[in-house]
Design a protein around this motif. Structure first.
Motif, mmCIF file in Angstrom:
data_model
loop_
_atom_site.group_PDB
_atom_site.id
_atom_site.type_symbol
_atom_site.label_atom_id
_atom_site.label_comp_id
_atom_site.label_asym_id
_atom_site.label_seq_id
_atom_site.Cartn_x
_atom_site.Cartn_y
_atom_site.Cartn_z
ATOM 1 N N SER A 39 7.973 20.973 52.067
ATOM 2 C CA SER A 39 7.694 21.078 53.500
ATOM 3 C C SER A 39 8.202 22.154 54.033
ATOM 4 C CB SER A 39 8.932 19.979 54.081
ATOM 5 O OG SER A 39 10.070 20.472 53.979
ATOM 6 N N ASP A 40 8.082 22.367 55.623
ATOM 7 C CA ASP A 40 8.554 23.610 56.085
ATOM 8 C C ASP A 40 10.079 24.022 56.228
ATOM 9 O OD1 ASP A 40 5.992 24.358 56.940
ATOM 10 O OD2 ASP A 40 5.939 22.776 58.519
ATOM 11 N N THR A 41 10.669 22.931 55.806
ATOM 12 C CA THR A 41 12.428 22.950 55.518
ATOM 13 C C THR A 41 12.782 22.663 54.223
ATOM 14 O OG1 THR A 41 12.533 20.879 56.814
ATOM 15 C CG2 THR A 41 12.917 22.862 57.810
ATOM 16 N N PRO A 42 12.490 23.541 53.196
ATOM 17 C CA PRO A 42 12.761 22.907 51.640
ATOM 18 C C PRO A 42 14.105 22.604 51.395
ATOM 19 C CG PRO A 42 11.535 25.152 51.997
ATOM 20 C CD PRO A 42 11.985 24.898 53.335
ATOM 21 N N PHE A 43 15.028 23.106 52.014
ATOM 22 C CA PHE A 43 16.257 22.827 51.773
ATOM 23 C C PHE A 43 17.119 21.688 52.365
ATOM 24 C CE2 PHE A 43 15.947 27.308 50.651
ATOM 25 C CZ PHE A 43 15.574 27.172 49.328
ATOM 26 N N ASP A 44 16.024 20.978 53.298
ATOM 27 C CA ASP A 44 16.600 19.837 53.916
ATOM 28 C C ASP A 44 15.732 18.677 53.576
ATOM 29 O OD1 ASP A 44 18.262 21.268 55.434
ATOM 30 O OD2 ASP A 44 16.656 21.997 56.807
ATOM 31 N N VAL A 45 16.384 17.350 53.311
ATOM 32 C CA VAL A 45 15.641 16.333 53.097
ATOM 33 C C VAL A 45 14.688 16.071 54.071
ATOM 34 C CG1 VAL A 45 15.756 13.631 53.000
ATOM 35 C CG2 VAL A 45 17.544 15.063 52.273
ATOM 36 N N ILE B 59 4.870 30.363 53.802
ATOM 37 C CA ILE B 59 5.988 29.419 53.351
ATOM 38 C C ILE B 59 7.368 29.913 54.023
ATOM 39 C CG2 ILE B 59 5.066 28.495 51.246
ATOM 40 C CD1 ILE B 59 7.068 30.663 49.576
ATOM 41 N N ASN B 60 8.404 28.923 54.117
ATOM 42 C CA ASN B 60 9.607 29.026 54.857
ATOM 43 C C ASN B 60 10.155 30.345 54.297
ATOM 44 O OD1 ASN B 60 12.558 28.791 54.362
ATOM 45 N ND2 ASN B 60 11.929 27.465 56.169
ATOM 46 N N SER B 61 10.818 30.982 55.265
ATOM 47 C CA SER B 61 11.321 32.350 54.727
ATOM 48 C C SER B 61 12.576 32.240 54.349
ATOM 49 C CB SER B 61 11.334 33.274 56.246
ATOM 50 O OG SER B 61 12.195 32.758 57.020
ATOM 51 N N THR B 62 13.545 31.211 54.395
ATOM 52 C CA THR B 62 14.825 31.148 53.775
ATOM 53 C C THR B 62 14.493 31.083 52.567
ATOM 54 O OG1 THR B 62 15.499 29.615 55.993
ATOM 55 C CG2 THR B 62 16.921 29.715 53.974
ATOM 56 N N PHE B 63 13.379 30.058 52.065
ATOM 57 C CA PHE B 63 12.999 29.954 50.561
ATOM 58 C C PHE B 63 12.683 31.224 50.070
ATOM 59 C CE2 PHE B 63 9.945 28.438 47.437
ATOM 60 C CZ PHE B 63 10.908 27.397 46.868
HETATM 61 C C1 NAG Z 1 13.343 27.174 56.662
HETATM 62 O O1 NAG Z 1 14.243 26.320 55.837
HETATM 63 C C2 NAG Z 1 15.315 26.081 55.989
HETATM 64 C C3 NAG Z 1 16.155 25.107 55.274
HETATM 65 O O2 NAG Z 1 15.467 24.212 54.918
HETATM 66 C C4 NAG Z 1 15.511 25.708 57.577
HETATM 67 O O3 NAG Z 1 17.118 25.605 57.839
HETATM 68 C C5 NAG Z 1 14.745 26.726 58.568
HETATM 69 O O4 NAG Z 1 14.858 26.089 59.822
HETATM 70 C C6 NAG Z 1 13.483 26.919 57.879
HETATM 71 N N1 NAG Z 1 12.807 28.046 58.917
HETATM 72 C C7 NAG Z 1 11.778 27.682 59.639
HETATM 73 C C8 NAG Z 1 11.243 28.936 60.343
HETATM 74 O O5 NAG Z 1 11.516 26.619 59.687
#
Ligand code: NAG
Ligand code: NAG
Ligand code: NAG
Ligand code: NAG
Ligand code: NAG
Length: 340
Positions: free
Chosen positions: A145-151, A242-246
């Motif tokens: 998903s766009d937030t790979p480290f969250d459910v 893809i998500n930059s935290t990832f």
């Molecule tokens: C990327 O993923 C992280 C962890 O799931 C989340 O906290 C963050 O908001 C995300 N960044 C964006 C730009 O969506």
């Protein structure tokens, strides 16, 4: 009878091929337990019919789904016969994971989480492994998903989607296995998922220098209009953002040793043609015998191209036998891989 008596064992395959370590990798979407009951594994085992009894008809009623409780013994027996080193399942609910651990026995361990809460709820993409053959180093899960480290769920996706990553060592060699199940409704999700996993595979390849295999149910074929994931994987179209935290957590070293033509190779294509055995389609649905309209090849085993592993045999097996009980709506895919 022990499987090694009937089929070429991995040990003899390894010695036949000279130096090197061979692993047998199976991926199988089990179909979730959609008709749960309270039948225990012990109940099922004690109610098995006399195996000498000839059936009154062949493929009776072979056009419907049966409860997991009537499928699980066949699933485990097929796997034990093939004696894989590592098994990637998809769609397994917690009960199914527990039953398989019970049926497969003490040689096996597993890793994974339920995709709906990061614990035990929803489908797992678990990785089982014969712990006398490979040693688990570490493992983790991320969401596709766009937030790979969250459910989390991709907006247009039908379900939460995950990838399970496991690091193993065997005979002094390392390998990484990524097991996944893409969305059935959204090609945008599948493109994002393929892009995340491709990035992670590059990271694994660059930081470990070892073999990296990605397997699972792409819910989309290699060809056609719905194949964004496969095209991204095979380098035919570029990945999506893809998500930059990832990308920071899995930052690929700038002096990356990866070759510029790094890609993921479909092991059905890298295996010598004479050693590709069984079916083409990996998905059949619970369709009537001969009704092939739902059939498709949507389950894959890919290997990263940066090192010279070899796929020496490939088999898309059967999931429907004379008794008419579909073990799943997918067929198991098994690949023998010689590690470099
Ligand atoms: C990327 O993923 C992280 C962890 O799931 C989340 O906290 C963050 O908001 C995300 N960044 C964006 C730009 O969506
Ligand atoms: C299984 O057992 C539980 C607890 O006894 C019961 O509440 C449930 O209805 C049962 N489920 C089925 C499908 O029989
Ligand atoms: C696990 O591997 C060992 C070899 O180290 C083998 O003897 C055993 O049969 C395997 N177990 C299963 C269930 O395949
Ligand atoms: C395998 O990985 C371990 C870290 O888990 C590392 O210490 C070791 O050097 C690696 N072995 C090879 C052959 O790359
Ligand atoms: C990448 O390039 C090298 C060197 O030309 C070649 O040996 C290798 O087969 C190529 N790999 C792929 C996957 O095309």
């Amino acid at each position: 009878m022990r499987p090694s008596v009937l089929i070429l064992s991995l040990a003899s395959l390894t010695s036949l091929l000279g130096a090197g370590q061979c692993i047998r990798l199976t991926t199988w979407n089990l179909r979730y337990d959609s008709q749960p009951d309270n039948t225990t594994v012990a109940d099922t085992l004690s109610a098995l019919p006399d195996r000498l009894q000839e059936p009154t008809s062949f493929y009776p009623d072979a056009s419907r789904e049966r409860p997991w409780s009537s499928r699980r013994v066949g699933v485990a027996a097929l796997l034990e016969f093939q004696a894989p080193t590592i098994i990637s399942f998809q769609e397994a609910l917690f009960r199914q994971v527990q039953d398989l651990k019970e049926l497969l026995g003490a040689d096996w361990d597993w890793v994974g989480i339920g995709r709906d809460d990061g614990k035990a709820r929803g489908e797992f993409s678990p990785i089982f492994f014969n712990k006398t053959l490979v040693q688990l180093k570490s493992w983790d899960t991320f969401w596709l998903s766009d937030t790979p480290f969250d459910v989390s769920k991709y907006p247009s996706a039908g379900s939460y989607r995950i990838c399970t990553v496991a690091h193993f060592s065997t005979g002094g060699k390392n390998l990484t296995v990524l097991n996944t199940h893409f969305d059935d409704q959204s090609d945008d999700q599948r493109r994002l998922a393929a892009s995340l996993i491709l990035h992670r595979a590059r990271y694994e390849a660059a930081t470990t220098g070892a073999s990296v295999f990605v397997n699972g149910d792409f819910n989309s074929p290699a060809e056609g209009t719905d194949n964004g994931a496969y095209r991204i994987f095979s380098g035919r179209i570029p990945p999506v953002a893809i998500n930059s935290t990832f990308t920071s957590k899995f930052a690929i070293p700038s002096k990356s040793p990866l070759p510029s033509n790094f890609t993921m190779l479909d092991t059905r294509g890298t295996t010598p043609r004479s050693k590709v055995f069984g079916h083409f389609a990996t998905y059949t649905g619970f369709s009537k015998l001969g009704v092939t309209s739902p059939y498709g090849r949507i389950d894959f085993v890919f290997g990263a191209s940066h090192v010279n592993w070899k796929s020496v045999a490939y088999k898309a097996d059967e999931a429907l036998y004379d008794d008419g009980v579909y073990l799943s709506d997918h067929r198991p895919v098994t690949v023998d891989l010689l590690l470099p």
